[in-house]
Design a protein around this motif. Structure first.
Motif, PDB file in Angstrom:
ATOM      1  N   ILE A   8     -92.448  56.609 -15.573  1.00  0.00           N
ATOM      2  CA  ILE A   8     -92.035  56.867 -14.200  1.00  0.00           C
ATOM      3  C   ILE A   8     -93.070  56.238 -13.282  1.00  0.00           C
ATOM      4  O   ILE A   8     -94.256  56.537 -13.377  1.00  0.00           O
ATOM      5  N   GLU A   9     -92.621  55.346 -12.417  1.00  0.00           N
ATOM      6  CA  GLU A   9     -93.522  54.736 -11.446  1.00  0.00           C
ATOM      7  C   GLU A   9     -93.466  55.574 -10.181  1.00  0.00           C
ATOM      8  O   GLU A   9     -92.400  55.787  -9.614  1.00  0.00           O
ATOM      9  N   ILE A  10     -94.625  56.060  -9.745  1.00  0.00           N
ATOM     10  CA  ILE A  10     -94.689  56.930  -8.574  1.00  0.00           C
ATOM     11  C   ILE A  10     -95.271  56.148  -7.410  1.00  0.00           C
ATOM     12  O   ILE A  10     -96.412  55.676  -7.473  1.00  0.00           O
ATOM     13  N   ALA A  11     -94.493  56.000  -6.355  1.00  0.00           N
ATOM     14  CA  ALA A  11     -94.936  55.323  -5.141  1.00  0.00           C
ATOM     15  C   ALA A  11     -94.155  55.923  -3.970  1.00  0.00           C
ATOM     16  O   ALA A  11     -92.943  56.118  -4.075  1.00  0.00           O
ATOM     17  N   PRO A  12     -94.838  56.234  -2.875  1.00  0.00           N
ATOM     18  CA  PRO A  12     -94.119  56.800  -1.735  1.00  0.00           C
ATOM     19  C   PRO A  12     -93.204  55.763  -1.096  1.00  0.00           C
ATOM     20  O   PRO A  12     -93.568  54.588  -0.974  1.00  0.00           O
ATOM     21  N   GLY A  13     -92.027  56.202  -0.725  1.00  0.00           N
ATOM     22  CA  GLY A  13     -91.100  55.310  -0.036  1.00  0.00           C
ATOM     23  C   GLY A  13     -91.356  55.377   1.460  1.00  0.00           C
ATOM     24  O   GLY A  13     -92.415  55.805   1.916  1.00  0.00           O
ATOM     25  N   THR A  14     -90.396  54.964   2.242  1.00  0.00           N
ATOM     26  CA  THR A  14     -90.516  55.038   3.691  1.00  0.00           C
ATOM     27  C   THR A  14     -90.506  56.499   4.118  1.00  0.00           C
ATOM     28  O   THR A  14     -89.628  57.255   3.728  1.00  0.00           O
TER      29      THR A  14
END
Length: 78
Positions: A8-14
């Protein structure tokens, strides 16, 4: 027993102030390890007669669903 392995790649979206600060990921249909996917366990009553008792973990379905919740919050300045 085989195991499922995902990345799972965790990165905040807009994001915007006051907006949603959580993400939710679901993974469905995993075999229940407690009843081996049967949905029941064999039990014996006081007369040694066997009967099926619903699995207390999967509630008789034989399957489990995973729900992963990610909460975004401000980082610390340390």
């Amino acid at each position: 027993m085989s195991k499922e392995r995902r990345i799972i790649e965790i990165a905040p979206g807009t994001m915007s102030p006051g907006g949603r600060m959580t993400d939710r990921i679901e993974s469905r249909g995993h075999r229940c390890p407690y009843c081996q996917g049967n949905g029941y366990l064999w039990q014996e009553d006081e007369w040694q007669e066997r009967y099926k008792k619903e699995c207390p973990i999967c509630k008789g379905s034989g399957r489990l669903d995973a729900v992963i919740t990610i909460e975004w919050k401000a980082g610390s300045n340390s």
